[in-house]
Design a protein around this motif. Structure first.
Motif, PDB file in Angstrom:
ATOM      1  N   ARG A 231       0.831  -1.207   0.000  1.00 40.07           N
ATOM      2  CA  ARG A 231       0.000   0.000   0.000  1.00 40.07           C
ATOM      3  C   ARG A 231       0.864   1.254   0.000  1.00 40.07           C
ATOM      4  NH1 ARG A 231      -5.027  -1.344   4.235  1.00 40.07           N
ATOM      5  NH2 ARG A 231      -5.706  -3.233   3.144  1.00 40.07           N
ATOM      6  N   LEU A 232       0.368   2.255  -0.725  1.00 36.18           N
ATOM      7  CA  LEU A 232       0.985   3.581  -0.737  1.00 36.18           C
ATOM      8  C   LEU A 232      -0.009   4.554  -0.114  1.00 36.18           C
ATOM      9  CD1 LEU A 232       2.901   5.878  -1.543  1.00 36.18           C
ATOM     10  CD2 LEU A 232       2.008   5.702  -3.877  1.00 36.18           C
ATOM     11  N   LEU A 233       0.392   5.181   0.979  1.00 31.83           N
ATOM     12  CA  LEU A 233      -0.442   6.169   1.657  1.00 31.83           C
ATOM     13  C   LEU A 233       0.177   7.542   1.460  1.00 31.83           C
ATOM     14  CD1 LEU A 233      -2.638   7.109   3.689  1.00 31.83           C
ATOM     15  CD2 LEU A 233      -1.005   6.590   5.515  1.00 31.83           C
ATOM     16  N   SER A 234      -0.602   8.488   0.931  1.00 31.79           N
ATOM     17  CA  SER A 234      -0.076   9.825   0.708  1.00 31.79           C
ATOM     18  C   SER A 234      -0.744  10.848   1.624  1.00 31.79           C
ATOM     19  CB  SER A 234      -0.275  10.256  -0.744  1.00 31.79           C
ATOM     20  OG  SER A 234       0.277  11.548  -0.938  1.00 31.79           O
ATOM     21  N   LEU A 235       0.078  11.768   2.123  1.00 29.68           N
ATOM     22  CA  LEU A 235      -0.410  12.926   2.860  1.00 29.68           C
ATOM     23  C   LEU A 235      -0.574  14.112   1.936  1.00 29.68           C
ATOM     24  CD1 LEU A 235       2.055  12.842   5.930  1.00 29.68           C
ATOM     25  CD2 LEU A 235       0.136  11.322   5.440  1.00 29.68           C
ATOM     26  N   ARG A 236      -0.072  14.004   0.697  1.00 37.22           N
ATOM     27  CA  ARG A 236       0.038  15.193  -0.166  1.00 37.22           C
ATOM     28  C   ARG A 236      -0.540  15.017  -1.568  1.00 37.22           C
ATOM     29  NH1 ARG A 236       4.739  18.450   0.613  1.00 37.22           N
ATOM     30  NH2 ARG A 236       3.855  19.637  -1.125  1.00 37.22           N
ATOM     31  N   THR A 237      -0.486  13.814  -2.128  1.00 42.24           N
ATOM     32  CA  THR A 237      -0.749  13.665  -3.566  1.00 42.24           C
ATOM     33  C   THR A 237      -2.188  14.008  -3.945  1.00 42.24           C
ATOM     34  OG1 THR A 237       1.036  12.111  -3.939  1.00 42.24           O
ATOM     35  CG2 THR A 237      -0.791  12.019  -5.479  1.00 42.24           C
ATOM     36  N   GLY A 238      -3.161  13.568  -3.172  1.00 43.60           N
ATOM     37  CA  GLY A 238      -4.535  13.953  -3.462  1.00 43.60           C
ATOM     38  C   GLY A 238      -5.526  12.844  -3.216  1.00 43.60           C
ATOM     39  N   PRO A 239      -6.798  13.224  -2.989  1.00 47.68           N
ATOM     40  CA  PRO A 239      -7.834  12.243  -2.664  1.00 47.68           C
ATOM     41  C   PRO A 239      -8.261  11.428  -3.872  1.00 47.68           C
ATOM     42  CG  PRO A 239      -8.777  14.438  -2.799  1.00 47.68           C
ATOM     43  CD  PRO A 239      -7.290  14.604  -2.952  1.00 47.68           C
ATOM     44  N   ASN A 240      -8.896  10.287  -3.584  1.00 43.60           N
ATOM     45  CA  ASN A 240      -9.385   9.391  -4.631  1.00 43.60           C
ATOM     46  C   ASN A 240     -10.740   8.819  -4.203  1.00 43.60           C
ATOM     47  OD1 ASN A 240      -8.471   7.763  -2.559  1.00 43.60           O
ATOM     48  ND2 ASN A 240      -7.435   6.284  -3.880  1.00 43.60           N
ATOM     49  N   LYS A 241     -11.239   7.860  -4.967  1.00 41.49           N
ATOM     50  CA  LYS A 241     -12.555   7.277  -4.683  1.00 41.49           C
ATOM     51  C   LYS A 241     -12.570   6.612  -3.304  1.00 41.49           C
ATOM     52  CE  LYS A 241     -15.961   3.980  -6.462  1.00 41.49           C
ATOM     53  NZ  LYS A 241     -16.258   2.970  -7.516  1.00 41.49           N
ATOM     54  N   ARG A 242     -11.534   5.857  -2.975  1.00 43.35           N
ATOM     55  CA  ARG A 242     -11.486   5.177  -1.680  1.00 43.35           C
ATOM     56  C   ARG A 242     -11.599   6.187  -0.533  1.00 43.35           C
ATOM     57  NH1 ARG A 242      -7.391   2.365  -2.492  1.00 43.35           N
ATOM     58  NH2 ARG A 242      -8.287   0.285  -2.549  1.00 43.35           N
ATOM     59  N   PHE A 243     -10.895   7.290  -0.630  1.00 40.92           N
ATOM     60  CA  PHE A 243     -10.948   8.327   0.394  1.00 40.92           C
ATOM     61  C   PHE A 243     -12.353   8.917   0.490  1.00 40.92           C
ATOM     62  CE2 PHE A 243     -10.884  12.916   1.226  1.00 40.92           C
ATOM     63  CZ  PHE A 243     -10.401  12.918   2.527  1.00 40.92           C
ATOM     64  N   ALA A 244     -12.947   9.244  -0.651  1.00 38.56           N
ATOM     65  CA  ALA A 244     -14.288   9.855  -0.664  1.00 38.56           C
ATOM     66  C   ALA A 244     -15.319   8.937  -0.031  1.00 38.56           C
ATOM     67  CB  ALA A 244     -14.681  10.201  -2.095  1.00 38.56           C
ATOM     68  N   GLU A 245     -15.257   7.647  -0.365  1.00 42.50           N
ATOM     69  CA  GLU A 245     -16.194   6.689   0.233  1.00 42.50           C
ATOM     70  C   GLU A 245     -15.957   6.564   1.730  1.00 42.50           C
ATOM     71  OE1 GLU A 245     -17.042   3.720  -3.564  1.00 42.50           O
ATOM     72  OE2 GLU A 245     -15.414   3.232  -2.166  1.00 42.50           O
ATOM     73  N   GLY A 246     -14.683   6.626   2.128  1.00 48.75           N
ATOM     74  CA  GLY A 246     -14.337   6.476   3.544  1.00 48.75           C
ATOM     75  C   GLY A 246     -14.878   7.584   4.417  1.00 48.75           C
ATOM     76  N   ILE A 247     -14.987   8.810   3.871  1.00 47.75           N
ATOM     77  CA  ILE A 247     -15.509   9.920   4.668  1.00 47.75           C
ATOM     78  C   ILE A 247     -16.987  10.171   4.385  1.00 47.75           C
ATOM     79  CG2 ILE A 247     -13.248  11.023   4.896  1.00 47.75           C
ATOM     80  CD1 ILE A 247     -14.190  13.117   2.845  1.00 47.75           C
ATOM     81  N   GLY A 248     -17.594   9.260   3.617  1.00 46.71           N
ATOM     82  CA  GLY A 248     -19.043   9.298   3.440  1.00 46.71           C
ATOM     83  C   GLY A 248     -19.558  10.239   2.375  1.00 46.71           C
ATOM     84  N   LEU A 249     -18.717  10.603   1.406  1.00 46.84           N
ATOM     85  CA  LEU A 249     -19.201  11.459   0.323  1.00 46.84           C
ATOM     86  C   LEU A 249     -20.022  10.643  -0.668  1.00 46.84           C
ATOM     87  CD1 LEU A 249     -16.064  13.676  -0.479  1.00 46.84           C
ATOM     88  CD2 LEU A 249     -17.968  14.168   1.070  1.00 46.84           C
ATOM     89  N   LYS A 272      -0.625  -3.836  -8.723  1.00 45.02           N
ATOM     90  CA  LYS A 272      -1.297  -4.582  -7.646  1.00 45.02           C
ATOM     91  C   LYS A 272      -1.013  -3.970  -6.282  1.00 45.02           C
ATOM     92  CE  LYS A 272      -1.310  -8.859 -10.309  1.00 45.02           C
ATOM     93  NZ  LYS A 272      -0.875 -10.274 -10.373  1.00 45.02           N
ATOM     94  N   ILE A 273      -1.061  -2.644  -6.253  1.00 44.15           N
ATOM     95  CA  ILE A 273      -0.834  -1.871  -5.027  1.00 44.15           C
ATOM     96  C   ILE A 273      -2.073  -1.022  -4.764  1.00 44.15           C
ATOM     97  CG2 ILE A 273       0.544   0.036  -4.034  1.00 44.15           C
ATOM     98  CD1 ILE A 273       2.893  -1.080  -5.786  1.00 44.15           C
ATOM     99  N   GLN A 274      -2.429  -0.844  -3.500  1.00 40.99           N
ATOM    100  CA  GLN A 274      -3.544   0.034  -3.136  1.00 40.99           C
ATOM    101  C   GLN A 274      -3.027   1.446  -2.858  1.00 40.99           C
ATOM    102  OE1 GLN A 274      -5.994  -1.215   0.129  1.00 40.99           O
ATOM    103  NE2 GLN A 274      -6.444  -3.218  -0.740  1.00 40.99           N
ATOM    104  N   TYR A 275      -3.735   2.430  -3.424  1.00 38.20           N
ATOM    105  CA  TYR A 275      -3.401   3.828  -3.140  1.00 38.20           C
ATOM    106  C   TYR A 275      -4.402   4.408  -2.142  1.00 38.20           C
ATOM    107  CZ  TYR A 275      -3.098   8.878  -3.543  1.00 38.20           C
ATOM    108  OH  TYR A 275      -3.002  10.210  -3.238  1.00 38.20           O
ATOM    109  N   HIS A 276      -3.879   4.966  -1.051  1.00 34.75           N
ATOM    110  CA  HIS A 276      -4.705   5.586  -0.009  1.00 34.75           C
ATOM    111  C   HIS A 276      -4.291   7.043   0.178  1.00 34.75           C
ATOM    112  CE1 HIS A 276      -6.359   1.816   2.062  1.00 34.75           C
ATOM    113  NE2 HIS A 276      -5.566   1.345   1.113  1.00 34.75           N
ATOM    114  N   PHE A 277      -5.262   7.865   0.554  1.00 36.61           N
ATOM    115  CA  PHE A 277      -5.023   9.266   0.912  1.00 36.61           C
ATOM    116  C   PHE A 277      -5.646   9.508   2.280  1.00 36.61           C
ATOM    117  CE2 PHE A 277      -6.429  13.744   1.000  1.00 36.61           C
ATOM    118  CZ  PHE A 277      -5.210  14.379   0.773  1.00 36.61           C
ATOM    119  N   ILE A 278      -4.995  10.335   3.103  1.00 39.48           N
ATOM    120  CA  ILE A 278      -5.492  10.544   4.467  1.00 39.48           C
ATOM    121  C   ILE A 278      -5.701  12.024   4.748  1.00 39.48           C
ATOM    122  CG2 ILE A 278      -3.160  10.619   5.486  1.00 39.48           C
ATOM    123  CD1 ILE A 278      -4.350   9.171   7.947  1.00 39.48           C
ATOM    124  N   PHE A 279      -6.782  12.308   5.471  1.00 42.07           N
ATOM    125  CA  PHE A 279      -7.054  13.647   5.997  1.00 42.07           C
ATOM    126  C   PHE A 279      -7.401  13.427   7.461  1.00 42.07           C
ATOM    127  CE2 PHE A 279      -9.049  17.779   6.405  1.00 42.07           C
ATOM    128  CZ  PHE A 279      -8.351  18.564   5.495  1.00 42.07           C
TER     129      PHE A 279
END
Length: 333
Positions: A231-249, A272-279
């Motif tokens: 998994r690749l977790l970014s603090l800077r690169t930008g949000p994606n679908k997984r992030f939006a679903e995670g915060i209920g958008l 075959k890597i998951q991309y995550h974004f965090i806020f």
């Protein structure tokens, strides 16, 4: 009380210091007399409207996301804290306001100030501490024996992330400048890559995780060193679908984030890597665990020596945006 406010989103925003009433507290809140507040890039993102799709605010808005202070009043449903307690907090995203002499804060968003930190160094800990904790435990779900690389991890984020990762039993590799080598190894890193003489993507392979602090320009290099299933977790690169679903958008906001992150999701999926974004969100229970790690490891976050007060808020924000702070920039009250 004095409070630093904006009245609209603007790329050329200017903060005004105004006299406003001391806030009333609800039954689940505490009133905190603020001692210090950290100035982050997050304030710039909020004031320019860059995160309004995630959290849109009403105006006038008191800025500021993390603080230390002393409790002056407690709501009738608050039992873990009392008047006189020294606390620190990453304020709830929907109710920020650290750049003020007083703040009304939900009791589930605060923690007791670590015993080894004062009000100034303590103000530098909650945002990065919670980002590291939530990133490692929730987004990466990292397990003992696995490996994590933090490019650019010799700064304030790495100061918190390294000991948290080590407390989980991870192998931690960090890249940064030569001046930070000794300090970063002392914090518990297993390997340090000096970016002035080495390219990390030529040195590393088959890692479980990367926590990106540098942004889109490093995305391809970071993917190249992660093994399939990682998994690749970014603090800077930008949000994606997984992030939006995670915060209920939902609806058009979900579609927008899906489109915005599609390029990164596609590249990651090919490998075959998951991309995550965090806020990062507020969480008092997690702050308790972070407090223990801070105290057990004697962590003292680096703070820039420049002294700012609330009247200097625009200068402090400019320093964060354009300067080269030697640690967290702090407003002292």
């Amino acid at each position: 009380m004095k409070a630093a406010q904006i009245t609209k989103y603007s790329k050329k925003f200017k903060v005004e210091v105004n006299d406003i009433p001391i806030p009333e507290i609800s039954d689940n809140e505490v009133l905190v007399k603020v001692k210090a507040a950290a100035v982050n890039h997050l304030e710039l993102l909020i004031a320019t409207g860059s995160v309004k799709l995630i959290q849109d605010y009403k105006f006038p808005l008191v800025l500021g996301n993390e603080l230390t202070g002393v409790i002056e009043k407690v709501g009738k449903n608050v039992h873990e804290f009392k008047v006189g307690d020294a606390i620190y907090s990453r304020l709830p995203l929907h109710k920020i306001g650290a750049f003020a002499e007083y703040a009304a804060i939900s009791a589930d968003a605060i923690g007791h100030l670590p015993a080894n930190l004062d009000f100034v160094t303590g103000a530098a800990a909650p945002l990065t501490g919670l980002t590291a904790y939530q990133g490692l435990h929730e987004e990466l779900a990292a397990k003992a024996g696995e490996s994590v690389f933090i490019p650019g991890g010799s700064g304030s984020f790495g100061q918190m992330a390294i000991p948290i990762a080590k407390s989980m039993g991870l192998k931690v590799i960090v890249s940064g400048n030569p001046q930070a080598h000794e300090r970063t190894m002392a914090a518990g890193a297993d390997q340090y890559i000096d970016y002035t003489i080495e390219n990390y993507w030529e040195q590393l392979r088959d890692l479980d995780y990367v926590i990106d602090t540098l942004g889109p320009s490093e995305f391809d290099h970071e993917l190249a060193i992660i093994k399939a299933g990682g998994r690749l977790l970014s603090l800077r690169t930008g949000p994606n679908k997984r992030f939006a679903e995670g915060i209920g958008l939902s609806g058009w906001k979900l579609k927008l984030f899906t489109i915005a992150g599609a390029k990164y999701d596609y590249k990651a999926k090919k490998k075959k890597i998951q991309y995550h974004f965090i806020f990062v969100r507020s969480d008092g229970d997690q702050l308790k665990k972070i407090t223990k790690i801070i105290e057990d490891h004697g962590i003292v976050p680096a703070v820039d020596p420049t002294e700012f007060h609330i009247e200097d808020i625009n200068e402090a924000l400019h320093f964060v945006a354009a300067g080269h702070p030697k640690g967290k920039v702090i407003i002292q009250f």
